[in-house]
Motif scaffolding. Structure first.
Motif, PDB file in Angstrom:
ATOM      1  N   GLY A  12       0.814  -1.218   0.000  1.00 28.51           N
ATOM      2  CA  GLY A  12       0.000   0.000   0.000  1.00 28.51           C
ATOM      3  C   GLY A  12       0.842   1.260   0.000  1.00 28.51           C
ATOM      4  N   LEU A  13       1.919   1.259   0.785  1.00 23.81           N
ATOM      5  CA  LEU A  13       2.806   2.424   0.804  1.00 23.81           C
ATOM      6  C   LEU A  13       3.529   2.596  -0.535  1.00 23.81           C
ATOM      7  N   THR A  14       3.913   1.482  -1.156  1.00 20.06           N
ATOM      8  CA  THR A  14       4.540   1.562  -2.477  1.00 20.06           C
ATOM      9  C   THR A  14       3.561   2.132  -3.499  1.00 20.06           C
ATOM     10  N   ALA A  15       2.323   1.655  -3.463  1.00 20.05           N
ATOM     11  CA  ALA A  15       1.306   2.164  -4.390  1.00 20.05           C
ATOM     12  C   ALA A  15       1.018   3.641  -4.142  1.00 20.05           C
ATOM     13  N   ALA A  16       0.949   4.034  -2.871  1.00 21.20           N
ATOM     14  CA  ALA A  16       0.704   5.446  -2.558  1.00 21.20           C
ATOM     15  C   ALA A  16       1.850   6.323  -3.064  1.00 21.20           C
ATOM     16  N   GLY A  17       3.077   5.856  -2.904  1.00 20.09           N
ATOM     17  CA  GLY A  17       4.218   6.617  -3.406  1.00 20.09           C
ATOM     18  C   GLY A  17       4.206   6.726  -4.918  1.00 20.09           C
ATOM     19  N   ALA A  18       3.823   5.648  -5.604  1.00 19.51           N
ATOM     20  CA  ALA A  18       3.754   5.680  -7.064  1.00 19.51           C
ATOM     21  C   ALA A  18       2.661   6.632  -7.541  1.00 19.51           C
ATOM     22  N   VAL A  19       1.521   6.602  -6.879  1.00 18.97           N
ATOM     23  CA  VAL A  19       0.426   7.517  -7.244  1.00 18.97           C
ATOM     24  C   VAL A  19       0.838   8.957  -6.977  1.00 18.97           C
ATOM     25  N   LEU A  20       1.507   9.202  -5.876  1.00 20.72           N
ATOM     26  CA  LEU A  20       1.994  10.546  -5.569  1.00 20.72           C
ATOM     27  C   LEU A  20       2.968  11.024  -6.635  1.00 20.72           C
ATOM     28  N   ARG A  21       3.864  10.155  -7.055  1.00 23.96           N
ATOM     29  CA  ARG A  21       4.824  10.535  -8.090  1.00 23.96           C
ATOM     30  C   ARG A  21       4.126  10.830  -9.408  1.00 23.96           C
ATOM     31  N   ILE A  22       3.149  10.011  -9.767  1.00 28.22           N
ATOM     32  CA  ILE A  22       2.404  10.252 -11.007  1.00 28.22           C
ATOM     33  C   ILE A  22       1.670  11.588 -10.923  1.00 28.22           C
ATOM     34  N   GLY A  23       1.050  11.852  -9.769  1.00 30.17           N
ATOM     35  CA  GLY A  23       0.336  13.122  -9.602  1.00 30.17           C
ATOM     36  C   GLY A  23       1.251  14.321  -9.709  1.00 30.17           C
ATOM     37  N   ILE A  24       2.434  14.228  -9.122  1.00 32.76           N
ATOM     38  CA  ILE A  24       3.378  15.347  -9.187  1.00 32.76           C
ATOM     39  C   ILE A  24       3.853  15.565 -10.615  1.00 32.76           C
ATOM     40  N   VAL A  25       4.133  14.487 -11.340  1.00 30.39           N
ATOM     41  CA  VAL A  25       4.574  14.618 -12.729  1.00 30.39           C
ATOM     42  C   VAL A  25       3.462  15.222 -13.580  1.00 30.39           C
ATOM     43  N   LEU A  26       2.225  14.803 -13.364  1.00 32.56           N
ATOM     44  CA  LEU A  26       1.107  15.373 -14.130  1.00 32.56           C
ATOM     45  C   LEU A  26       0.917  16.849 -13.818  1.00 32.56           C
ATOM     46  N   LEU A  27       1.044  17.224 -12.554  1.00 28.48           N
ATOM     47  CA  LEU A  27       0.941  18.641 -12.194  1.00 28.48           C
ATOM     48  C   LEU A  27       2.070  19.460 -12.805  1.00 28.48           C
ATOM     49  N   ALA A  28       3.263  18.913 -12.803  1.00 28.10           N
ATOM     50  CA  ALA A  28       4.399  19.622 -13.392  1.00 28.10           C
ATOM     51  C   ALA A  28       4.222  19.759 -14.897  1.00 28.10           C
ATOM     52  N   ARG A  29       3.719  18.714 -15.517  1.00 29.95           N
ATOM     53  CA  ARG A  29       3.495  18.772 -16.968  1.00 29.95           C
ATOM     54  C   ARG A  29       2.444  19.819 -17.295  1.00 29.95           C
ATOM     55  N   GLU A  30       1.377  19.861 -16.490  1.00 26.63           N
ATOM     56  CA  GLU A  30       0.332  20.873 -16.708  1.00 26.63           C
ATOM     57  C   GLU A  30       0.884  22.270 -16.506  1.00 26.63           C
ATOM     58  N   SER A  31       1.734  22.424 -15.501  1.00 27.44           N
ATOM     59  CA  SER A  31       2.336  23.721 -15.217  1.00 27.44           C
ATOM     60  C   SER A  31       3.230  24.185 -16.359  1.00 27.44           C
ATOM     61  N   THR A  32       4.053  23.303 -16.907  1.00 22.11           N
ATOM     62  CA  THR A  32       4.920  23.687 -18.008  1.00 22.11           C
ATOM     63  C   THR A  32       4.126  23.954 -19.258  1.00 22.11           C
ATOM     64  N   THR A  33       3.008  23.238 -19.457  1.00 28.05           N
ATOM     65  CA  THR A  33       2.147  23.489 -20.624  1.00 28.05           C
ATOM     66  C   THR A  33       1.516  24.874 -20.525  1.00 28.05           C
ATOM     67  N   ARG A  34       1.106  25.269 -19.315  1.00 29.07           N
ATOM     68  CA  ARG A  34       0.530  26.608 -19.126  1.00 29.07           C
ATOM     69  C   ARG A  34       1.560  27.692 -19.399  1.00 29.07           C
ATOM     70  N   HIS A  35       2.784  27.491 -18.898  1.00 32.27           N
ATOM     71  CA  HIS A  35       3.835  28.498 -19.098  1.00 32.27           C
ATOM     72  C   HIS A  35       4.227  28.607 -20.561  1.00 32.27           C
ATOM     73  N   ALA A  36       4.197  27.493 -21.287  1.00 32.73           N
ATOM     74  CA  ALA A  36       4.541  27.516 -22.702  1.00 32.73           C
ATOM     75  C   ALA A  36       3.457  28.213 -23.511  1.00 32.73           C
ATOM     76  N   ALA A  37       2.205  28.065 -23.092  1.00 32.89           N
ATOM     77  CA  ALA A  37       1.083  28.679 -23.822  1.00 32.89           C
ATOM     78  C   ALA A  37       0.989  30.178 -23.551  1.00 32.89           C
ATOM     79  N   ALA A  38       1.487  30.611 -22.400  1.00 33.70           N
ATOM     80  CA  ALA A  38       1.367  32.031 -22.025  1.00 33.70           C
ATOM     81  C   ALA A  38       2.388  32.905 -22.682  1.00 33.70           C
TER      82      ALA A  38
END
Length: 119
Positions: free
Chosen positions: A93-119
């Motif tokens: 469960g802790l491994t899965a939670a860490g993997a989900v957290l990492r995926i969420g952070i990468v998705l947020l970072a990708r969204e953030s860079t996409t916004r900065h590139a569009a602006a």
């Protein structure tokens, strides 16, 4: 005399559940290692997304290996205290939670860079 010598008979029985536990433990260990090793292909993307240097990103990957050994001791204590199945469930469960957290952070970072590139 031979009558005073008592040798305990130690007979080991291999229960099928032990093999199931071993396979589950191996799968948990493999999934834990896969979460770590899958960071290598995205290191360059992480540098860009988070604005970090390559040595810092690699150091974040090395933290896993540095913490793996110290955390085996609490893991062993959990297996001794709770048994194999509950300890493996907590670890998985802790491994899965860490993997989900990492995926969420990468998705947020990708969204953030996409916004900065569009602006």
């Amino acid at each position: 005399p031979d009558s005073l010598r008592h040798e305990p008979s130690m007979e080991f029985v291999s229960y099928p559940q032990r093999w199931v536990n071993m396979v589950l433990f191996c799968l948990c260990a493999a999934s834990n290692q896969m979460v770590w090793i899958t960071f290598a292909p995205i290191a360059a993307s992480a540098e860009i997304a988070f604005g970090m240097s390559a040595p810092f990103v690699n150091a974040m990957s090395l933290i896993f290996m540095a913490l793996y050994i110290p955390f085996t001791f609490p893991g062993s204590c959990a297996i001794d205290r709770w048994g194999c199945r509950p300890a493996l469930l907590v670890g998985a469960g802790l491994t899965a939670a860490g993997a989900v957290l990492r995926i969420g952070i990468v998705l947020l970072a990708r969204e953030s860079t996409t916004r900065h590139a569009a602006a």
